[in-house]
Design a protein around this motif. Structure first.
Motif, PDB file in Angstrom:
ATOM      1  N   GLU A 158     -36.590  45.707 -18.392  1.00 20.74           N
ATOM      2  CA  GLU A 158     -36.378  44.307 -18.617  1.00 20.74           C
ATOM      3  C   GLU A 158     -37.941  43.660 -18.377  1.00 20.74           C
ATOM      4  OE1 GLU A 158     -33.201  42.798 -16.271  1.00 20.74           O
ATOM      5  OE2 GLU A 158     -31.774  43.357 -17.882  1.00 20.74           O
ATOM      6  N   ASP A 159     -38.573  43.864 -17.115  1.00 22.67           N
ATOM      7  CA  ASP A 159     -39.681  43.402 -16.696  1.00 22.67           C
ATOM      8  C   ASP A 159     -40.846  43.833 -17.567  1.00 22.67           C
ATOM      9  OD1 ASP A 159     -38.615  42.314 -14.333  1.00 22.67           O
ATOM     10  OD2 ASP A 159     -38.979  43.766 -13.121  1.00 22.67           O
ATOM     11  N   ARG A 184     -35.421  52.127 -10.482  1.00 23.86           N
ATOM     12  CA  ARG A 184     -36.669  51.142 -10.471  1.00 23.86           C
ATOM     13  C   ARG A 184     -37.853  51.871 -10.602  1.00 23.86           C
ATOM     14  NH1 ARG A 184     -34.967  48.208  -6.480  1.00 23.86           N
ATOM     15  NH2 ARG A 184     -33.415  46.997  -7.720  1.00 23.86           N
ATOM     16  N   GLU A 221     -33.797  47.229 -14.865  1.00 25.50           N
ATOM     17  CA  GLU A 221     -34.560  46.303 -14.316  1.00 25.50           C
ATOM     18  C   GLU A 221     -36.072  46.307 -14.941  1.00 25.50           C
ATOM     19  OE1 GLU A 221     -35.857  44.702 -10.064  1.00 25.50           O
ATOM     20  OE2 GLU A 221     -33.886  45.039 -10.440  1.00 25.50           O
TER      21      GLU A 221
END
Length: 361
Positions: free
Chosen positions: A101-102, A327, A98
């Motif tokens: 991707e961000d 994360r 995640e």
């Protein structure tokens, strides 16, 4: 109709720029920096590229020019397939993905499983086209870790090893969390304990853990979780040397099943099994059912991680934020501190009192 003797050449960045009467930078920006162009101009460039079969700027040439690979390397402690079988590892991977991707970054998995030598490790790590590494729960003597350190790239460690100079760290208080589990069982009245743990070194061993193997393993997480149990026993006036520790090289349900069987064979007086992972605990529960042992009436079993299968079973366990670990690790790597000082982020855990622990019979 006769065919031309001159085959149609694939368009290049330069030929496309010439056809459109724009600069090569404009064509490149249509792919790499679209905010620099008007929507109409970018659409005109992309339509012409599609018509001429132009695939876009060469990513290899771009990485050579910018000195950026556009990807994060994830160094794993086990074989690649482990990441897709172990529920805690899968959660960590989801959180890291995640963050990537961000940031518009790719993710390259670099497995550092057992049985590989320094030469193999150096070759794999040196060929990894990445801008930095996230190291996920790797032994402090792993040759892949040594190869990563030699590249002198940005690095974030999750869980272990600790105290890598210049590397940021994301982790939890493994020792304190496991001590809380043991203290809870002691308050219930338990005095004879067994611990089922994952492997304590890069070599593959199964069996009773004693002596140097218990005191100086290369895996910080397992060492600290066992130490947390010993701390609780000492504080309660119980002998930590009475603790039965069973190690398994494979992290699986069947491994937990066989480890539980061995622990009770070594010490039939055990009334509580503390497992350093939920996967091992679920295997221990399977063993108890197979033997016809009532849990928690005859045997209490606890885990660690808080994975979905454990929660569905009502396992008494420690829930840790595995996905948030991934994360945070990704964010730390992709947005490094301008101060140049390594960051340490310790996340909170929670003891979940499920249905698998009760006072001893």
């Amino acid at each position: 109709m006769s065919r031309s003797r001159h085959p149609h050449r694939q368009a290049t960045l330069a030929s496309l720029a010439a056809e459109l009467k724009v600069s090569r930078t404009t064509v490149s920006n249509a792919y790499n920096r679209p905010d620099q162009l008007s929507a109409e101009l970018r659409e005109r460039v992309l339509d012409a590229a599609k018509r001429r079969g132009y695939p876009g700027p060469d990513p290899v040439a771009r990485s050579l020019r910018t000195r950026k690979a556009g990807a994060v390397g994830l160094l794993l402690t086990e074989a690649l397939s482990y990441s897709f079988r172990d529920p805690a590892a899968m959660s960590f991977l989801a959180g890291l993905a995640e963050s990537c991707e961000d940031a518009g970054q790719g993710l390259l998995l670099v497995p550092a499983g057992p049985g590989r030598d320094d030469v193999d490790a150096a070759a794999v790590v040196q060929q990894a086209g990445v801008d930095g590494f996230v190291v996920y729960s790797v032994a402090d003597d792993d040759p892949y870790l040594a190869a990563v350190l030699e590249r002198r790239m940005p690095m974030v460690v999750c869980d272990q090893p600790r105290e890598i100079a210049g590397a940021s760290l994301v982790g939890i208080d493994d020792r304190g969390a496991m001590r809380k589990v043991a203290e809870y069982l002691i308050t219930l009245g338990h005095k004879e304990f067994g611990v089922l743990c994952m492997r304590l070194g890069r070599d593959l061993r199964d069996g009773l853990v004693e002596g140097d193997r218990l005191n100086s393993p290369n895996f910080h997480v397992q060492r600290e979780r066992i130490a947390g149990v010993r701390d609780a026993l000492t504080a309660a006036g119980l002998d930590p040397a009475s603790l039965t520790v069973i190690e398994r090289a494979e992290h699986s349900g069947p491994a937990g099943h066989s480890a539980a069987e061995q622990a009770l064979a070594v010490n039939p007086r055990i009334t509580a099994l503390l497992c350093t992972t939920d996967v091992l605990a679920l295997g221990a529960l399977d063993y108890a059912r197979w033997r016809g042992l009532d849990v928690p009436g005859q045997l209490s079993i606890t885990g660690f991680d808080g994975v979905d299968d454990a929660l569905r079973e009502g396992l008494t366990t420690v829930r840790q934020p595995a996905e948030e670990k991934g994360r945070r690790a990704g964010r730390l790597l992709l947005t490094p501190s301008h101060s140049g000082v390594a960051t340490v982020e310790m996340l909170e855990t929670e003891l979940l009192r499920g249905h698998t622990a009760a006072p001893p019979a």
